[in-house]
Motif scaffolding. Sequence first.
Motif, PDB file in Angstrom:
ATOM      1  N   GLU A  58      23.914  25.634  58.658  1.00 52.22           N
ATOM      2  CA  GLU A  58      24.260  26.876  59.382  1.00 52.22           C
ATOM      3  C   GLU A  58      23.315  28.005  58.949  1.00 52.22           C
ATOM      4  O   GLU A  58      22.863  28.815  59.759  1.00 52.22           O
ATOM      5  CB  GLU A  58      25.714  27.272  59.087  1.00 52.22           C
ATOM      6  CG  GLU A  58      26.735  26.307  59.672  1.00 52.22           C
ATOM      7  CD  GLU A  58      28.188  26.727  59.424  1.00 52.22           C
ATOM      8  OE1 GLU A  58      29.088  26.007  59.888  1.00 52.22           O
ATOM      9  OE2 GLU A  58      28.438  27.768  58.768  1.00 52.22           O
ATOM     10  N   SER A  62      20.503  30.254  60.931  1.00 51.03           N
ATOM     11  CA  SER A  62      20.445  31.725  60.979  1.00 51.03           C
ATOM     12  C   SER A  62      19.025  32.209  60.672  1.00 51.03           C
ATOM     13  O   SER A  62      18.687  33.351  60.948  1.00 51.03           O
ATOM     14  CB  SER A  62      21.451  32.337  60.002  1.00 51.03           C
ATOM     15  OG  SER A  62      20.932  32.337  58.686  1.00 51.03           O
ATOM     16  N   SER A 107      32.417  21.959  61.114  1.00 47.51           N
ATOM     17  CA  SER A 107      31.253  22.773  61.451  1.00 47.51           C
ATOM     18  C   SER A 107      30.566  22.135  62.646  1.00 47.51           C
ATOM     19  O   SER A 107      30.816  20.968  62.967  1.00 47.51           O
ATOM     20  CB  SER A 107      30.282  22.784  60.260  1.00 47.51           C
ATOM     21  OG  SER A 107      29.007  23.262  60.633  1.00 47.51           O
ATOM     22  N   ARG A 533      33.181  32.261  55.767  1.00 46.59           N
ATOM     23  CA  ARG A 533      32.133  32.425  56.765  1.00 46.59           C
ATOM     24  C   ARG A 533      32.749  32.388  58.179  1.00 46.59           C
ATOM     25  O   ARG A 533      33.739  31.735  58.413  1.00 46.59           O
ATOM     26  CB  ARG A 533      31.001  31.420  56.567  1.00 46.59           C
ATOM     27  CG  ARG A 533      31.328  29.961  56.864  1.00 46.59           C
ATOM     28  CD  ARG A 533      31.147  29.704  58.335  1.00 46.59           C
ATOM     29  NE  ARG A 533      31.070  28.340  58.727  1.00 46.59           N
ATOM     30  CZ  ARG A 533      32.095  27.578  59.111  1.00 46.59           C
ATOM     31  NH1 ARG A 533      33.333  28.006  59.046  1.00 46.59           N
ATOM     32  NH2 ARG A 533      31.893  26.347  59.564  1.00 46.59           N
ATOM     33  N   ASN A 535      33.410  31.133  61.430  1.00 42.64           N
ATOM     34  CA  ASN A 535      33.295  29.810  62.031  1.00 42.64           C
ATOM     35  C   ASN A 535      32.705  29.933  63.442  1.00 42.64           C
ATOM     36  O   ASN A 535      32.674  31.013  64.004  1.00 42.64           O
ATOM     37  CB  ASN A 535      34.683  29.162  62.074  1.00 42.64           C
ATOM     38  CG  ASN A 535      34.609  27.662  62.215  1.00 42.64           C
ATOM     39  OD1 ASN A 535      33.508  27.099  62.358  1.00 42.64           O
ATOM     40  ND2 ASN A 535      35.744  27.013  62.181  1.00 42.64           N
ATOM     41  N   SER A 536      32.239  28.830  63.968  1.00 44.70           N
ATOM     42  CA  SER A 536      31.548  28.907  65.256  1.00 44.70           C
ATOM     43  C   SER A 536      32.231  28.095  66.344  1.00 44.70           C
ATOM     44  O   SER A 536      32.543  26.909  66.135  1.00 44.70           O
ATOM     45  CB  SER A 536      30.115  28.415  65.098  1.00 44.70           C
ATOM     46  OG  SER A 536      29.369  28.798  66.213  1.00 44.70           O
ATOM     47  N   HIS A 549      26.860  28.803  70.892  1.00 41.14           N
ATOM     48  CA  HIS A 549      27.714  28.716  69.718  1.00 41.14           C
ATOM     49  C   HIS A 549      27.695  30.122  69.140  1.00 41.14           C
ATOM     50  O   HIS A 549      26.615  30.660  68.885  1.00 41.14           O
ATOM     51  CB  HIS A 549      27.151  27.700  68.718  1.00 41.14           C
ATOM     52  CG  HIS A 549      28.056  26.533  68.582  1.00 41.14           C
ATOM     53  ND1 HIS A 549      29.289  26.648  68.008  1.00 41.14           N
ATOM     54  CD2 HIS A 549      27.926  25.247  68.979  1.00 41.14           C
ATOM     55  CE1 HIS A 549      29.887  25.477  68.043  1.00 41.14           C
ATOM     56  NE2 HIS A 549      29.096  24.607  68.634  1.00 41.14           N
ATOM     57  N   GLN A 551      28.016  31.502  66.423  1.00 41.51           N
ATOM     58  CA  GLN A 551      27.236  31.724  65.191  1.00 41.51           C
ATOM     59  C   GLN A 551      25.737  31.903  65.474  1.00 41.51           C
ATOM     60  O   GLN A 551      25.034  32.526  64.694  1.00 41.51           O
ATOM     61  CB  GLN A 551      27.427  30.536  64.267  1.00 41.51           C
ATOM     62  CG  GLN A 551      27.711  30.914  62.846  1.00 41.51           C
ATOM     63  CD  GLN A 551      27.864  29.666  61.999  1.00 41.51           C
ATOM     64  OE1 GLN A 551      27.152  28.677  62.159  1.00 41.51           O
ATOM     65  NE2 GLN A 551      28.802  29.721  61.079  1.00 41.51           N
ATOM     66  N   LEU A 554      24.639  35.289  65.196  1.00 35.74           N
ATOM     67  CA  LEU A 554      24.771  35.963  63.897  1.00 35.74           C
ATOM     68  C   LEU A 554      23.573  35.612  63.026  1.00 35.74           C
ATOM     69  O   LEU A 554      23.704  35.116  61.915  1.00 35.74           O
ATOM     70  CB  LEU A 554      26.087  35.555  63.206  1.00 35.74           C
ATOM     71  CG  LEU A 554      27.375  35.720  64.024  1.00 35.74           C
ATOM     72  CD1 LEU A 554      28.589  35.204  63.241  1.00 35.74           C
ATOM     73  CD2 LEU A 554      27.606  37.175  64.411  1.00 35.74           C
ATOM     74  N   GLN A 677      27.092  36.341  57.459  1.00 35.75           N
ATOM     75  CA  GLN A 677      28.107  35.696  58.301  1.00 35.75           C
ATOM     76  C   GLN A 677      29.493  35.633  57.666  1.00 35.75           C
ATOM     77  O   GLN A 677      30.376  34.961  58.191  1.00 35.75           O
ATOM     78  CB  GLN A 677      27.685  34.283  58.723  1.00 35.75           C
ATOM     79  CG  GLN A 677      26.355  34.225  59.453  1.00 35.75           C
ATOM     80  CD  GLN A 677      25.959  32.818  59.854  1.00 35.75           C
ATOM     81  OE1 GLN A 677      26.393  31.859  59.227  1.00 35.75           O
ATOM     82  NE2 GLN A 677      25.139  32.688  60.887  1.00 35.75           N
TER      83      GLN A 677
END
Length: 705
Positions: A58, A62, A107, A533, A535-536, A549, A551, A554, A677
């Motif tokens: 993740e 990012s 995830s 964190r 979540n997505s 998604h 996330q 972010l 995040q």
Amino acid sequence: NAEIPESNVDVLIIGAGPAGLMAASSLAHLKVPFRIIDRRRTKIFTGQADGLQCRSLEIFDSLGFADRVKKEANHMMEICMWNPDPESGEQGIRRSDRIPDTIVGLSRFQQIVLHQGRIERFFLDNIAKYHQVAGLGPWRGVERGVVPEALEITAKTDGEGEELYPVRVKLRGLSEDEAGVKQVNVGAEGLGGKSVGNIGGDGMFRSNLGDHEKDEEEEEEMMKRARERGGETEVVNCKYVIGCDGARSWTRRALGFELDGEATDFIWGVMDIIPITDFPDIRMRCAIHSANDGSLMVIPRENRLVRLYIQLKEVTPDASGRADRSKITPALIFGAAQRIMHPYKIDYEHCDWWTAYQIGQRIANSFSDDANRVFLAGDAVHTHSPKAGQGMNVSMQDSYNLAWKVGLVAKGICKPSILSTYQSERRRVAQDLIDFDQKFSRLFSGRPAKDVMDAEGVSMEEFKDAFLKGNLFASGLIVNYGPSNLVIKPGDPAEQGDGSEKSRRLEGTPHSITEEEFAKKQALAAGLPVGMRFNSFKVLNQACARPWHFQERLKLDGRFRVVLFAGNILAPGQKERVQKFCDRLNAPGSFLRRATPRGAKIDSVVEVLTIHSAKRTETELLRDFPDILHPFDPHYGWDYSKVFVDDVSYHEGFGDAYKNYGVDKERGCVVAVRPDQYVGWVGDLEDFGELEQYFERFLVLANEQ
Ligand code: FAD
């Protein structure tokens, strides 16, 4: 000495392993000037860490390179447990269980393996790209063959007359002889005529497999520059220093910090081989416990490779507690593997890398100096066994936690008080990791219990249970940061953190929220626990219907986010609530306006993102949402990238985000998210004053500049 050249830099990073490169990449994304040095003349080419947990992926996403990692890595789907076979009179093993490798639904990423050298490659490419994008000019690369020789923090670091660059570090380029650092225990001795990866002139181990063209091209250049620097010294004045220089950290010793803990009696060998075998689960992750010959872990890797972690029962520590590693050869390690896997046969023609280690579990007593100017991250502050695949992950996550804080304080966007949350947040994670590792290593290294009466043996049920729990821990997704000015939840920040006087003093005025108040706020978004964190789940862009998604929106760029769950925006009462919230956001003295530097875009420090739950096709971006949620720019028009809807997509199903985040579809709520995040605050649309206070505690606002 007037002869020694002197220069300034915002951040100096010492050590270019995973922790140092993560710090460099994060700072490049934040547009903060930095330099990074390493004593080694080359990067790692093979071996060492390989497991990447969901949270690391993740994070890579990012930064923009998770796709490269995913493409090259081996994806691990299932763990198979192998135990003594009662039917074969303790002579053989049998598969006793299968569990999914990553717990389902945790995830959007699953655990994968790719060796550390490739991860370092992706980091180097990413840093070079973002350094240029940031306007910091072409990146000069990791300055290799360079070590720090002296570090001094001036007294004026706290308060009046504070120096801008208070940390003075003297650097020296290593001479040709000094720079020939060898990787421990790497060599062809004892391989009994089998083929092995090439060993370079400097002792570094080179894989025969995979695509290393770019590494080799770059290496020539790095070696040349390192040779030119040999023997040169310079002084660098820094705002901040991040020591990521591994388990034997020079920076840690310069600060006078100790690693607490000790070595265990367990000695393990590691081999990366291309196996020739009849063992049926060689392409699965396996935990094998033999009755009398020890344990083994199988990790299927990229490029046909398989890593074996093998317990070495023949080698034991001497009276000083240290094992003589010179006695350990690949033949000895592999002999143990063959016995453990009996009656299955295993052999190999190619070994890519091997090593042996004695498990030590240690943690530093402090992660930063008293003035929060010099920080330590990664193996420099915690060491443990590699079998749970945590070393590289936790190390990178340390500096991911730290770099944005240091970067935003160096840029004058955040107050220095946030820096103390690094130690309070990450030391606890390191301690949890060591506790976990102690349990896991004991269970893994122990002999299987013969029956229920065998108290000294390890019960296989207990082992399976530990593995399941361990998987959750090892995902990196259960990290839950304690209360601080960045995380609004009940409890004394200092007590929840490392409990030190330093964190109490530097934390600033703590917030206070009762358990009862907090429970009410948290219930507004039960699926977004404060301190964990974000979540997505998939949502659709309101303007173009493309699924994202969440996330993915972010990214690490140093911005905080306010996520407005706008609820059913088409219901008149709800529309009015959203309008009132936006009016306050947009008001001249609001935190959002005060946080935005003069002349900068309104989303440059805090970005507002919206997810609503009305039907996409019945909603209009410009008609139904206040302008502040999709700001207008005279050159580029409306911003179409900030408003999302929780609705069914044409091709990728329904993310059901409101349900998964535990948010009421009619009334919504508001969530403040940190640049890394993590959820910092949850409240109602009417709690604007509290949201404002949240940001006022740590942002440098216009009237304070
Ligand atoms: P490191 O990767 O150690 O990086 C530190 C960097 O600092 C190095 O590049 C070093 O050259 C540099 N440095 C050191 N001193 C100085 C100095 N004075 N000046 C300048 N630079 C300096 N983890 C797993 O999860 N699985 C495994 O199987 C596994 N196997 C491993 C095998 C070996 C032999 C080793 C050494 C480690 C292994 N690890 C494994 C651990 C994993 O590699 C580390 O946890 C991870 O690399 C930590 O990252 P780091 O950046 O904190 O430190």
